[in-house]
Design a protein around this motif. Structure first.
Motif, mmCIF file in Angstrom:
data_model
loop_
_atom_site.group_PDB
_atom_site.id
_atom_site.type_symbol
_atom_site.label_atom_id
_atom_site.label_comp_id
_atom_site.label_asym_id
_atom_site.label_seq_id
_atom_site.Cartn_x
_atom_site.Cartn_y
_atom_site.Cartn_z
ATOM 1 N N LEU A 114 0.810 -1.219 0.000
ATOM 2 C CA LEU A 114 0.000 0.000 0.000
ATOM 3 C C LEU A 114 0.845 1.272 0.000
ATOM 4 O O LEU A 114 0.594 2.202 0.774
ATOM 5 C CB LEU A 114 -0.943 -0.009 1.226
ATOM 6 N N ASN A 115 1.848 1.329 -0.855
ATOM 7 C CA ASN A 115 2.715 2.521 -0.886
ATOM 8 C C ASN A 115 2.744 3.167 -2.264
ATOM 9 O O ASN A 115 3.748 3.754 -2.661
ATOM 10 C CB ASN A 115 4.127 2.163 -0.413
ATOM 11 N N GLY A 116 1.643 3.048 -2.992
ATOM 12 C CA GLY A 116 1.575 3.619 -4.344
ATOM 13 C C GLY A 116 1.875 5.112 -4.380
ATOM 14 O O GLY A 116 2.537 5.597 -5.303
ATOM 15 N N SER A 117 1.418 5.859 -3.366
ATOM 16 C CA SER A 117 1.636 7.314 -3.348
ATOM 17 C C SER A 117 3.115 7.645 -3.274
ATOM 18 O O SER A 117 3.605 8.545 -3.967
ATOM 19 C CB SER A 117 0.897 7.950 -2.168
ATOM 20 N N GLU A 118 3.846 6.919 -2.409
ATOM 21 C CA GLU A 118 5.286 7.158 -2.273
ATOM 22 C C GLU A 118 6.030 6.771 -3.553
ATOM 23 O O GLU A 118 6.912 7.496 -4.019
ATOM 24 C CB GLU A 118 5.843 6.360 -1.089
ATOM 25 N N VAL A 119 5.659 5.630 -4.123
ATOM 26 C CA VAL A 119 6.286 5.191 -5.380
ATOM 27 C C VAL A 119 6.032 6.216 -6.483
ATOM 28 O O VAL A 119 6.935 6.601 -7.240
ATOM 29 C CB VAL A 119 5.762 3.791 -5.787
ATOM 30 N N LEU A 120 4.801 6.682 -6.559
ATOM 31 C CA LEU A 120 4.418 7.663 -7.574
ATOM 32 C C LEU A 120 5.218 8.954 -7.422
ATOM 33 O O LEU A 120 5.752 9.500 -8.396
ATOM 34 C CB LEU A 120 2.917 7.951 -7.453
ATOM 35 N N GLU A 121 5.318 9.430 -6.193
ATOM 36 C CA GLU A 121 6.051 10.672 -5.931
ATOM 37 C C GLU A 121 7.524 10.521 -6.324
ATOM 38 O O GLU A 121 8.115 11.428 -6.940
ATOM 39 C CB GLU A 121 5.941 11.013 -4.435
ATOM 40 N N THR A 122 8.106 9.377 -6.009
ATOM 41 C CA THR A 122 9.508 9.124 -6.369
ATOM 42 C C THR A 122 9.683 9.095 -7.887
ATOM 43 O O THR A 122 10.612 9.710 -8.432
ATOM 44 C CB THR A 122 9.982 7.781 -5.775
ATOM 45 N N LEU A 123 8.778 8.392 -8.574
ATOM 46 C CA LEU A 123 8.875 8.282 -10.037
ATOM 47 C C LEU A 123 8.703 9.637 -10.709
ATOM 48 O O LEU A 123 9.445 9.978 -11.639
ATOM 49 C CB LEU A 123 7.824 7.299 -10.553
ATOM 50 N N GLN A 124 7.742 10.419 -10.253
ATOM 51 C CA GLN A 124 7.539 11.745 -10.833
ATOM 52 C C GLN A 124 8.716 12.665 -10.531
ATOM 53 O O GLN A 124 9.131 13.461 -11.375
ATOM 54 C CB GLN A 124 6.236 12.349 -10.309
ATOM 55 N N GLY A 125 9.275 12.529 -9.327
ATOM 56 C CA GLY A 125 10.428 13.351 -8.944
ATOM 57 C C GLY A 125 11.668 13.046 -9.762
ATOM 58 O O GLY A 125 12.479 13.926 -10.043
ATOM 59 N N LYS A 126 11.805 11.786 -10.176
ATOM 60 C CA LYS A 126 12.956 11.394 -10.999
ATOM 61 C C LYS A 126 12.688 11.609 -12.489
ATOM 62 O O LYS A 126 13.613 11.518 -13.296
ATOM 63 C CB LYS A 126 13.272 9.911 -10.775
ATOM 64 N N GLY A 127 11.433 11.830 -12.843
ATOM 65 C CA GLY A 127 11.057 11.900 -14.254
ATOM 66 C C GLY A 127 10.548 13.248 -14.682
ATOM 67 O O GLY A 127 11.310 14.201 -14.864
ATOM 68 N N GLU A 128 9.219 13.374 -14.829
ATOM 69 C CA GLU A 128 8.623 14.550 -15.464
ATOM 70 C C GLU A 128 8.901 15.860 -14.732
ATOM 71 O O GLU A 128 8.915 16.930 -15.350
ATOM 72 C CB GLU A 128 7.108 14.361 -15.604
ATOM 73 N N LYS A 129 9.125 15.798 -13.397
ATOM 74 C CA LYS A 129 9.333 17.049 -12.650
ATOM 75 C C LYS A 129 10.685 17.685 -12.951
ATOM 76 O O LYS A 129 10.870 18.884 -12.763
ATOM 77 C CB LYS A 129 9.182 16.798 -11.149
ATOM 78 N N ILE A 130 11.639 16.882 -13.418
ATOM 79 C CA ILE A 130 12.947 17.451 -13.770
ATOM 80 C C ILE A 130 13.196 17.439 -15.279
ATOM 81 O O ILE A 130 14.108 18.097 -15.762
ATOM 82 C CB ILE A 130 14.102 16.718 -13.046
ATOM 83 N N ASN A 131 12.359 16.692 -16.009
ATOM 84 C CA ASN A 131 12.532 16.618 -17.461
ATOM 85 C C ASN A 131 11.172 16.502 -18.139
ATOM 86 O O ASN A 131 10.570 15.428 -18.148
ATOM 87 C CB ASN A 131 13.405 15.414 -17.829
ATOM 88 N N PRO A 132 10.664 17.610 -18.698
ATOM 89 C CA PRO A 132 9.339 17.566 -19.337
ATOM 90 C C PRO A 132 9.262 16.597 -20.522
ATOM 91 O O PRO A 132 8.172 16.220 -20.947
ATOM 92 C CB PRO A 132 9.106 19.016 -19.795
ATOM 93 N N ASN A 133 10.414 16.186 -21.049
ATOM 94 C CA ASN A 133 10.432 15.232 -22.172
ATOM 95 C C ASN A 133 10.766 13.809 -21.720
ATOM 96 O O ASN A 133 11.165 12.972 -22.538
ATOM 97 C CB ASN A 133 11.457 15.700 -23.227
ATOM 98 N N HIS A 134 10.626 13.560 -20.437
ATOM 99 C CA HIS A 134 10.901 12.215 -19.923
ATOM 100 C C HIS A 134 10.016 11.203 -20.654
ATOM 101 O O HIS A 134 8.850 11.481 -20.936
ATOM 102 C CB HIS A 134 10.634 12.168 -18.413
ATOM 103 N N PRO A 135 10.527 10.020 -20.989
ATOM 104 C CA PRO A 135 9.773 9.081 -21.838
ATOM 105 C C PRO A 135 8.573 8.415 -21.159
ATOM 106 O O PRO A 135 7.792 7.728 -21.815
ATOM 107 C CB PRO A 135 10.814 8.030 -22.237
ATOM 108 N N THR A 136 8.442 8.596 -19.846
ATOM 109 C CA THR A 136 7.304 7.970 -19.151
ATOM 110 C C THR A 136 6.590 8.994 -18.272
ATOM 111 O O THR A 136 7.212 9.942 -17.779
ATOM 112 C CB THR A 136 7.761 6.807 -18.258
ATOM 113 N N LEU A 137 5.287 8.770 -18.088
ATOM 114 C CA LEU A 137 4.499 9.572 -17.145
ATOM 115 C C LEU A 137 3.820 8.616 -16.175
ATOM 116 O O LEU A 137 3.357 7.541 -16.567
ATOM 117 C CB LEU A 137 3.429 10.393 -17.877
#
Length: 631
Positions: free
Chosen positions: A69-92
């Motif tokens: 039950l840690n989807g929120s934490e996983v999501l925050e980590t993934l977004q922090g490593k991806g779209e939040k620092i690179n708008p052209n990141h290949p995954t959302l």
């Protein structure tokens, strides 16, 4: 999961006060959008897929699988490593209903070139690796449609107890509120569906009667206050919460059309394929620790969000409600949108007559007006205090509030206000598959199908009542092999296409002077692979289309590999995920032929699924020799 607003959620009593306000302003917002973009033309083809994932812990020591039950934490980590620092990141990455789920999409939509098909599996592989890299020890990312022991004791990590008698969102006997995503939209939807309905949702799934399954199969519920005893049916698996439906995973595809008329045409044509592709992708035979007699989740998820009152369901005379409503708000579509589809709209369409007249007076044509007026017979289910009074010229939250909680097989999507996004349609009935290869195959199959439909102006329309009949058949056990589906016999009628000679040969004396002669009952094998004298088959048509297109060798090879999987699933040479899972359980040494899935059976099944999904183990019965691993 649709609109995700931030703010202070209102309870059902407060939301109900604003229901007419939301409907009134939702229609004004739709009209503002429509009038701005109704004549928009020549948008290029863009499309994208959505894959939903479960976060799972494989406890090797105790031979047990749990949903983490840690989807929120996983999501925050993934977004922090991806779209939040690179708008052209290949995954959302996006949230989903349950706190053990996340949703992944490509970072940018795919375009209209054939070579894009060669990148789908690669992108899905990136998503799987990216999410897997941030998980804890013994945790894995799983694409199974329905977790076999969802709702059983100890199915979550951390272990949480349901709270049927305390204040909570679902008051479920089986599904703890901690398994609901922490975003207020999700618990508010859960609570307000229950309050609006006047009781908990009722889901009854037929049990699979094996050799040692009790007959009749009945259950007792120790913490029941009497509601479950009244609702549970003999020989059925009983469930009582939104999470049993919305906590399942699916695979969806959204297309941008070049214009509103093309979007409406595609919406109608693809609607006829929803039951066919659902049966082809069947992947959910197990519920609450039991083997069921269905292969697809659709009826489960439909019942899980059914907020209709007893009056609306026709169980009591209308007194406090305006409408008798024939379906849950999660169900098959109720009307075609294109002029071609009008004569096939043969099911009763409940609509808000005042809204319908308002739309007609505003210049909206009859077919689109009745579609919107039908969506708007529903009440808003989730409303935020800060989002009540909006700028109707530049916002669409009230329209989306109702649009995004009418969860139908197809969704017709107007452009967001002031955006460069065009008119879109969303194909929603597919069950998620175990591997990236399979998910890519189903996605590419549907996208290719849209290209062929548009290129050759094909017509797959049949009466909508027959599509509804097909939806019922599609969910049955082994429908892909045993089911018969209404399907149009001559899809080229009135078209000048490269297939004219094929079409005439396939008719073999078929009479088409009456609507009832235009379609026939066919097996999925016939629909997909063709049968001489009956139907030419979708795969042969797609192959013909590919032969006339300029496609590089590598892409052509990839596409043909995907079509090979679809072809073999349709013919029965390869199993659906549902059939493969059933066979696995039936042959498990601990299975007692009593329809019960124990912790050990569940652990062995999910462990095998994980190895197959990661490419560590082959599975010829499910995948054959078709797999091309993503790079």
């Amino acid at each position: 999961m649709g609109l995700l607003s931030q703010g202070s959620p209102l309870n059902w009593v407060e939301t109900k006060k604003y229901a007419d306000h939301v409907r009134k302003h939702g229609i004004l917002q739709f009209l503002n959008i429509y009038n701005k973009v109704k004549d928009r033309q020549k948008d290029v083809l863009k499309w994208g897929d959505e894959v939903e994932y479960m976060l799972v812990e494989l406890d090797d020591k105790n031979e047990k699988v749990r949903l983490v039950l840690n989807g929120s934490e996983v999501l925050e980590t993934l977004q922090g490593k991806g779209e939040k620092i690179n708008p052209n990141h290949p995954t959302l990455w996006r949230p989903e209903y349950s706190s053990y789920m996340i949703e992944g999409t490509p970072g940018q939509p795919y375009g209209g070139t054939m070579s894009e098909f060669n990148t789908v599996e690669d992108n899905m592989g990136k998503r799987r690796r990216e999410a897997s890299s941030v998980l804890g020890e013994n945790e894995t990312l799983c694409t199974v449609t329905s977790f076999p022991r969802l709702g059983c004791s100890g199915f979550t990590k951390p272990e949480c107890k349901p709270t049927p008698v305390e204040k909570g969102a679902s008051k479920s006997l089986f599904f703890p509120d901690e398994a609901i995503n922490r975003h207020p939209r999700f618990s508010t939807l859960t609570r307000n569906i229950r309050h609006r309905r006047g009781e908990k949702v009722v889901i009854n799934v037929p049990i699979f009667k094996d050799k040692n399954t009790p007959s009749p199969f009945t259950e007792t519920f120790p913490e029941d206050d009497g509601e479950a005893a009244r609702a549970a049916l003999p020989d059925h698996i009983y469930m009582d919460a939104m999470g049993f439906g919305m906590g399942n995973c699916c695979l969806q595809v959204t297309f941008q059309a070049c214009s509103i008329s093309e979007a409406r045409y595609l919406y109608d044509q693809l609607a006829t394929f929803c039951p066919i592709v659902m049966a082809l992708s069947a992947a959910s035979p197990f519920y609450r620790g039991y083997v069921s007699d269905i292969d697809c989740r659709w009826g489960v998820i439909s019942a899980s969000v059914d907020d209709r009152t007893r009056e609306e369901r026709g169980l009591e005379p209308l007194k406090n409600n305006k409408f008798r409503i024939h379906k849950s708000r999660y169900d098959s579509i109720d009307s075609y949108l294109s002029c071609c589809g009008e004569k096939y709209n043969d099911i009763e369409l409940t609509k808000d007559e005042e809204i319908y007249k308002q739309l007609l007076d505003a210049g909206i044509d009859k077919l689109l007006a009745q579609h919107i007026a039908h969506l708007f017979i529903r009440d808003p289910l989730s409303l935020f205090e800060e989002k009540i009074h909006l700028d109707d010229a530049n916002e669409s939250d009230h329209f989306e509030n109702l649009q995004s909680t009418n969860w139908q097989t197809m969704r017709f999507k107007p452009p967001p206000p002031n955006s460069d996004i065009g008119w879109r349609v969303e194909f929603r009935p597919m069950e998620v598959q175990l591997t990236d290869f399979e998910n890519s195959a189903y996605v590419v199959f549907i996208v290719l199908l849209t290209r062929v439909i548009l290129s050759y102006k094909l017509d797959f329309l049949i009466p909508l009542s027959k599509v509804d009949d097909n939806m019922k058949v599609a969910q049955k056990r082994n429908a892909v092999q045993e089911g018969l589906f209404y399907f149009r016999k001559d899809i080229f009628k009135g078209c000048n296409s490269v297939f004219d000679s094929t079409s005439k040969a396939a008719q073999n004396g078929v009479e088409s002077d009456g609507q009832h002669e235009e379609y026939a009952l066919m097996s999925i094998d016939t629909i997909i692979n063709g049968k001489e004298g009956v139907f030419q088959g979708l795969i042969p048509i797609l192959n013909c289309y590919l032969e006339n297109m300029e496609v590089d060798v590598d892409t052509r090879c990839t596409i043909l590999n995907y079509l090979k999987l679809i072809k073999k699933r349709a013919s029965g040479e390869l199993m659906t995920m549902a059939k493969w899972m059933r066979e696995f359980v039936a042959k498990h040494p601990q299975y007692k032929q009593d329809s019960v899935i124990t912790n050990k059976i569940n652990y062995d099944l999910l462990q095998k699924c994980d190895r197959i999904a990661k490419g560590e183990e082959g599975c010829p019965k499910l995948l054959g020799d078709t797999v091309k691993r993503g790079k």
